[in-house]
Design a protein around this motif. Structure first.
Motif, mmCIF file in Angstrom:
data_model
loop_
_atom_site.group_PDB
_atom_site.id
_atom_site.type_symbol
_atom_site.label_atom_id
_atom_site.label_comp_id
_atom_site.label_asym_id
_atom_site.label_seq_id
_atom_site.Cartn_x
_atom_site.Cartn_y
_atom_site.Cartn_z
ATOM 1 N N VAL A 9 0.838 -1.199 0.000
ATOM 2 C CA VAL A 9 0.000 0.000 0.000
ATOM 3 C C VAL A 9 0.876 1.254 0.000
ATOM 4 N N GLU A 10 0.220 2.405 0.029
ATOM 5 C CA GLU A 10 0.955 3.665 -0.102
ATOM 6 C C GLU A 10 1.294 4.331 1.227
ATOM 7 N N GLY A 11 0.286 4.628 2.046
ATOM 8 C CA GLY A 11 0.518 5.485 3.212
ATOM 9 C C GLY A 11 0.191 4.841 4.538
ATOM 10 N N ASP A 12 0.371 5.623 5.607
ATOM 11 C CA ASP A 12 0.173 5.119 6.965
ATOM 12 C C ASP A 12 -1.260 4.653 7.209
ATOM 13 N N GLY A 13 -2.230 5.440 6.768
ATOM 14 C CA GLY A 13 -3.628 5.056 6.971
ATOM 15 C C GLY A 13 -3.999 3.792 6.217
ATOM 16 N N ASP A 14 -3.385 3.607 5.054
ATOM 17 C CA ASP A 14 -3.685 2.435 4.229
ATOM 18 C C ASP A 14 -3.254 1.132 4.893
ATOM 19 N N GLY A 68 6.724 -15.219 -0.306
ATOM 20 C CA GLY A 68 6.294 -16.484 -0.883
ATOM 21 C C GLY A 68 4.801 -16.673 -1.011
ATOM 22 N N CYS A 69 4.056 -15.577 -1.245
ATOM 23 C CA CYS A 69 2.610 -15.687 -1.400
ATOM 24 C C CYS A 69 2.130 -14.656 -2.412
ATOM 25 N N PRO A 70 0.890 -14.747 -2.891
ATOM 26 C CA PRO A 70 0.358 -13.768 -3.827
ATOM 27 C C PRO A 70 0.462 -12.345 -3.285
ATOM 28 N N VAL A 71 0.711 -11.391 -4.200
ATOM 29 C CA VAL A 71 0.927 -9.997 -3.832
ATOM 30 C C VAL A 71 -0.103 -9.102 -4.530
ATOM 31 N N MET A 72 -0.795 -8.292 -3.739
ATOM 32 C CA MET A 72 -1.700 -7.262 -4.277
ATOM 33 C C MET A 72 -1.094 -5.901 -3.995
ATOM 34 N N TRP A 73 -0.808 -5.143 -5.072
ATOM 35 C CA TRP A 73 -0.173 -3.831 -4.938
ATOM 36 C C TRP A 73 -1.213 -2.779 -5.278
ATOM 37 N N THR A 74 -1.512 -1.893 -4.325
ATOM 38 C CA THR A 74 -2.557 -0.904 -4.555
ATOM 39 C C THR A 74 -2.180 0.447 -3.943
ATOM 40 N N ILE A 75 -2.154 1.486 -4.781
ATOM 41 C CA ILE A 75 -1.814 2.842 -4.329
ATOM 42 C C ILE A 75 -2.659 3.852 -5.094
ATOM 43 N N PRO A 101 1.817 -15.201 -7.859
ATOM 44 C CA PRO A 101 0.680 -14.390 -8.309
ATOM 45 C C PRO A 101 0.834 -12.926 -7.896
ATOM 46 N N LEU A 102 0.594 -12.022 -8.852
ATOM 47 C CA LEU A 102 0.811 -10.591 -8.634
ATOM 48 C C LEU A 102 -0.283 -9.801 -9.336
ATOM 49 N N ALA A 103 -0.854 -8.838 -8.624
ATOM 50 C CA ALA A 103 -1.890 -7.984 -9.217
ATOM 51 C C ALA A 103 -1.663 -6.539 -8.802
ATOM 52 N N PHE A 104 -1.906 -5.628 -9.747
ATOM 53 C CA PHE A 104 -1.865 -4.200 -9.479
ATOM 54 C C PHE A 104 -3.281 -3.653 -9.635
ATOM 55 N N ALA A 105 -3.737 -2.895 -8.638
ATOM 56 C CA ALA A 105 -5.053 -2.250 -8.708
ATOM 57 C C ALA A 105 -4.909 -0.871 -8.077
ATOM 58 N N PHE A 106 -4.838 0.149 -8.926
ATOM 59 C CA PHE A 106 -4.588 1.505 -8.447
ATOM 60 C C PHE A 106 -5.894 2.284 -8.382
ATOM 61 N N TRP A 107 -5.971 3.161 -7.371
ATOM 62 C CA TRP A 107 -7.173 3.961 -7.154
ATOM 63 C C TRP A 107 -7.139 5.210 -8.021
ATOM 64 N N VAL A 108 -8.231 5.469 -8.733
ATOM 65 C CA VAL A 108 -8.329 6.708 -9.506
ATOM 66 C C VAL A 108 -8.299 7.881 -8.517
#
Length: 208
Positions: A9-14, A68-75, A101-108
């Protein structure tokens, strides 16, 4: 066997809010056997990740692979097109290699656009009325500042204090109708937890 995923994630709150949202989505889809690794990895914004000719991103991705596990990257995507930027990051990941497994899902624009997409949840926590809500919540820039402007004088929105609380109140059925970013995040997450070998979320299937 229990499945696992790692959130980036991106920030402290996230660090607290996005794992909570992830768990809400999984449970709403009757998925209870996925462990969300804690804590989520805080890796800052797009400019930082691209800094030093992508060296920052490369290093963080290699660290994520170490779990060693799937990664979800979201910012937050800020001013760019979320899908275009996610594709750019996907292409960079391919040059490094896809090890799990890797996925990117970015917030508009910003993650907090969800709070405008389901303003009832935000109001229930903040105790304020949102004035002049944008017709397209995801196109609103400066959502944190907008929320602060709706609070009583002298009070400001704090992502580290209020973000997780608002997420706990979000109605997923509302977000599915009002937030394209949420729909993309949920779709990518459900894809991710179903994977078993090295693979990259197929962004080419996403509508621009």
């Amino acid at each position: 066997m229990e499945r696992r995923i790692l959130l980036v994630v991106e920030g402290d709150g996230d660090v607290l809010a996005i794992p909570l949202l992830t768990r809400k989505i999984l449970h709403d889809n009757k998925i209870y056997d996925v462990r969300i690794e804690s804590p989520a990895h805080k890796r800052h914004d797009i400019a930082h990740l691209k800094g030093r000719s992508w060296c920052n991103f490369d290093r963080y991705l290699q660290t994520a692979y170490g779990w060693g596990c799937p990664v979800m990257w979201t910012i937050d995507c800020d001013d760019g097109c979320a899908l275009t930027v996610a594709r750019e990051f996907s292409e960079r990941a391919v040059t490094i290699g896809i090890r799990q497994p890797l996925a990117f899902a970015f917030w508009v624009r910003e993650f907090e656009s969800l709070f405008l997409a389901d303003s009832k949840a935000a109001k229930s926590v903040l105790g304020c009325e949102f004035k002049n809500l944008p017709i397209e919540p995801e196109q609103k820039r400066g959502v944190k500042e907008f929320i602060s402007s709706c609070l009583p004088a002298g009070r400001r929105y704090s992502e580290t204090i209020e973000q997780e609380k608002i997420v706990s109140k979000l109605d997923l059925s509302v977000l599915r109708n009002t937030s394209r970013s949420f729909r993309h995040f949920e779709k990518a997450l459900l894809w991710l937890v179903a994977q078993k070998g090295p693979c990259l979320y197929p962004l080419m299937q996403e509508r621009k």
